[in-house]
Scaffold this motif. Structure first.
Motif, PDB file in Angstrom:
ATOM      1  N   MET A 104       0.863  -1.199   0.000  1.00  0.00           N
ATOM      2  CA  MET A 104       0.000   0.000   0.000  1.00  0.00           C
ATOM      3  C   MET A 104       0.885   1.229   0.000  1.00  0.00           C
ATOM      4  N   GLN A 105       0.363   2.306  -0.563  1.00  0.00           N
ATOM      5  CA  GLN A 105       1.127   3.550  -0.592  1.00  0.00           C
ATOM      6  C   GLN A 105       0.948   4.313   0.716  1.00  0.00           C
ATOM      7  N   PRO A 106       2.039   4.841   1.274  1.00  0.00           N
ATOM      8  CA  PRO A 106       1.908   5.679   2.472  1.00  0.00           C
ATOM      9  C   PRO A 106       1.544   7.111   2.075  1.00  0.00           C
ATOM     10  N   THR A 107       0.355   7.261   1.506  1.00  0.00           N
ATOM     11  CA  THR A 107      -0.024   8.582   0.963  1.00  0.00           C
ATOM     12  C   THR A 107      -1.125   9.240   1.793  1.00  0.00           C
ATOM     13  N   GLY A 108      -1.212   8.888   3.059  1.00  0.00           N
ATOM     14  CA  GLY A 108      -2.263   9.488   3.901  1.00  0.00           C
ATOM     15  C   GLY A 108      -2.952   8.372   4.639  1.00  0.00           C
ATOM     16  N   ASN A 109      -4.083   8.705   5.227  1.00  0.00           N
ATOM     17  CA  ASN A 109      -4.774   7.715   6.051  1.00  0.00           C
ATOM     18  C   ASN A 109      -5.250   6.532   5.226  1.00  0.00           C
ATOM     19  N   LEU A 110      -4.953   5.326   5.703  1.00  0.00           N
ATOM     20  CA  LEU A 110      -5.579   4.164   5.070  1.00  0.00           C
ATOM     21  C   LEU A 110      -7.058   4.204   5.420  1.00  0.00           C
ATOM     22  N   HIS A 111      -7.866   3.685   4.512  1.00  0.00           N
ATOM     23  CA  HIS A 111      -9.320   3.777   4.712  1.00  0.00           C
ATOM     24  C   HIS A 111      -9.981   2.409   4.601  1.00  0.00           C
ATOM     25  N   ASN A 124     -11.611   6.432   7.695  1.00  0.00           N
ATOM     26  CA  ASN A 124     -10.175   6.191   7.860  1.00  0.00           C
ATOM     27  C   ASN A 124      -9.945   5.185   8.979  1.00  0.00           C
ATOM     28  N   LEU A 125      -8.861   4.442   8.889  1.00  0.00           N
ATOM     29  CA  LEU A 125      -8.568   3.490   9.962  1.00  0.00           C
ATOM     30  C   LEU A 125      -8.183   4.215  11.256  1.00  0.00           C
ATOM     31  N   THR A 126      -7.955   5.520  11.181  1.00  0.00           N
ATOM     32  CA  THR A 126      -7.641   6.286  12.392  1.00  0.00           C
ATOM     33  C   THR A 126      -8.883   6.984  12.969  1.00  0.00           C
ATOM     34  N   ASP A 127     -10.044   6.834  12.328  1.00  0.00           N
ATOM     35  CA  ASP A 127     -11.254   7.511  12.832  1.00  0.00           C
ATOM     36  C   ASP A 127     -11.736   6.876  14.137  1.00  0.00           C
ATOM     37  N   ASP A 128     -12.217   7.734  15.062  1.00  0.00           N
ATOM     38  CA  ASP A 128     -12.783   7.165  16.295  1.00  0.00           C
ATOM     39  C   ASP A 128     -14.269   6.860  16.077  1.00  0.00           C
ATOM     40  N   ALA A 129     -14.901   6.306  17.112  1.00  0.00           N
ATOM     41  CA  ALA A 129     -16.292   5.845  16.974  1.00  0.00           C
ATOM     42  C   ALA A 129     -17.220   6.995  16.574  1.00  0.00           C
ATOM     43  N   ASP A 130     -16.989   8.191  17.134  1.00  0.00           N
ATOM     44  CA  ASP A 130     -17.867   9.329  16.815  1.00  0.00           C
ATOM     45  C   ASP A 130     -17.739   9.715  15.337  1.00  0.00           C
ATOM     46  N   ALA A 131     -16.497   9.731  14.865  1.00  0.00           N
ATOM     47  CA  ALA A 131     -16.289  10.098  13.447  1.00  0.00           C
ATOM     48  C   ALA A 131     -16.930   9.062  12.534  1.00  0.00           C
ATOM     49  N   ILE A 132     -16.797   7.780  12.878  1.00  0.00           N
ATOM     50  CA  ILE A 132     -17.395   6.723  12.045  1.00  0.00           C
ATOM     51  C   ILE A 132     -18.913   6.902  12.009  1.00  0.00           C
ATOM     52  N   ILE A 180      -8.536  -2.173  15.811  1.00  0.00           N
ATOM     53  CA  ILE A 180      -7.399  -1.899  14.905  1.00  0.00           C
ATOM     54  C   ILE A 180      -6.869  -0.490  15.168  1.00  0.00           C
ATOM     55  N   THR A 181      -7.805   0.455  15.268  1.00  0.00           N
ATOM     56  CA  THR A 181      -7.409   1.855  15.508  1.00  0.00           C
ATOM     57  C   THR A 181      -6.642   1.971  16.825  1.00  0.00           C
TER      58      THR A 181
END
Ligand code: AQP
Length: 332
Positions: free
Chosen positions: A8-15, A207-215, A287-288
């Motif tokens: 995968m490319q390290p071009t920002g947040n994986l989603h 994004n894989l970095t999103d928390d529950a509220d953002a999801i 995962i997050t």
């Protein structure tokens, strides 16, 4: 023996698209053979990157692999730029790649059409480097999302062209593994567009970095239509946004779209979105959380990447030596 390679490319947040289309499948196939999982930073610089962010995104991408369940004791995890043989083989394979093949690549057309500044040789020849990434390890299987199908076909064509030109069967023709229910996750804002890191709207992706509220917020705001969920796949497929949410639900629950419709046909989106949010949070938040823990100790990630690079270099150097012998390069 199977040899499996992907990156995968390290071009920002994986989603979620990267996770369901690729990463989740990597975790499944890691038992099936010898695996190399690469952070493809050489590909990342085919569009402009901030150097400091790139280094960190490389660590974060590696952290996502590990957090999703890639076992670094069994598999080789490494940054592409730490193995110079990728670019060297890329050059050799470029000499077997007719321009007509590259002119057909839709990803180059899509990306370069966004700006004249992106009409660059590196972006154009990206699929040749991707072929080198794969062939360098004499890879037999490549688990990827559906959007990489065309590049995979090209990698097979390039392998065959090299073998033909030198009268050898050195490179196996790598098989793409496009697996699972969500091979192409679409944008949450537009069911006809791929979910992508480079989409300007953060609401288009989870994004894989999103928390529950953002999801929860992103799923609540996801574009849908006013109709309840239909009973058949044929009806669902006429509604791209609805189809996308059902596909995501099916993939996250290791089920199928047909099975989801069996239990949810007739449901209103208000209810279905709540169920999808609960499922997405349950599956993604571990995962997050693990990614966050891993990112708190970047030195440990660096050690893992360095160990992986050493192993990858060992294998790559052996194969590159063999390729150079086939090509007829001088060896002292
Ligand atoms: N939307 C998607 N659905 C399913 N699979 C996807 N993949 C990417 N997007 C989806 C798969 O993820 C792997 C890694 O992709 P990548 O990081 O190398 O680059 P990409 O395909 O260019 O990903 P993005 O997020 O769409 O980046 P940009 O915005 O730069 O174009 C691959 O296996 C890919 O198939």
């Amino acid at each position: 023996m199977r040899r499996i390679f992907s990156g995968m490319q390290p071009t920002g947040n994986l989603h979620l698209g990267n996770y369901l289309g690729a990463l989740k499948n990597w975790v499944k196939v890691q038992q099936d053979g010898e695996c190399l999982f690469c952070v493809v930073d050489l590909h990342a610089i085919t569009v402009p990157q901030d150097p400091h962010k790139l280094r960190n995104a490389t660590r974060e991408t590696a952290a996502a692999y590990i957090a999703a369940g890639i076992d670094t004791k069994r598999n080789i995890l490494f940054p592409q730029s730490a193995v110079p043989a990728h670019t060297e083989l890329g050059w050799i394979l470029g000499t077997q790649t007719p321009l007509g093949w590259l002119n057909r690549m839709t990803q180059f057309k899509e990306k370069s059409s966004k700006s004249r500044d992106l009409e660059l040789l590196g972006l154009y020849s990206y699929p040749v480097l991707m072929a080198a990434d794969i062939l360098l390890y004499k890879t037999t299987h490549v688990p990827v999302g559906e959007d990489q199908k065309q590049h995979m076909e090209l990698a097979r064509d390039i392998a065959a062209a090299f073998n033909r030109a030198y009268g050898t069967e050195y490179f196996p023709l790598p098989e793409p593994q496009i697996m699972g229910e969500a091979t192409r996750v679409m944008s949450l804002r537009d069911g006809t567009k791929k979910m992508s890191k480079s989409d300007e709207s953060d609401y288009s992706r989870i994004n894989l970095t999103d928390d529950a509220d953002a999801i929860a917020l992103k799923i609540r705001k996801a574009k849908t239509d006013a109709e309840p969920l239909p009973p058949t796949l044929a009806e669902l497929e006429k509604r791209p946004e609805a189809d996308n949410l059902v596909t995501i639900y099916a993939a996250l629950s290791d089920s199928t779209r047909a099975a989801v419709l069996k239990t949810s046909a007739g449901a209103q989106f208000s209810q279905f979105k709540k169920d999808l949010t609960d499922l997405a949070v349950a599956k993604l938040s571990p995962i997050t959380a693990t990614m966050r823990e891993l990112m708190a100790d970047p030195a440990e990630i660096d050690r893992t990447l360095a160990k992986g690079a050493e192993k990858a270099n060992h294998l790559a150097a052996k194969h590159l030596r063999e390729v150079k012998d086939i090509v007829g390069f001088w060896r002292g």
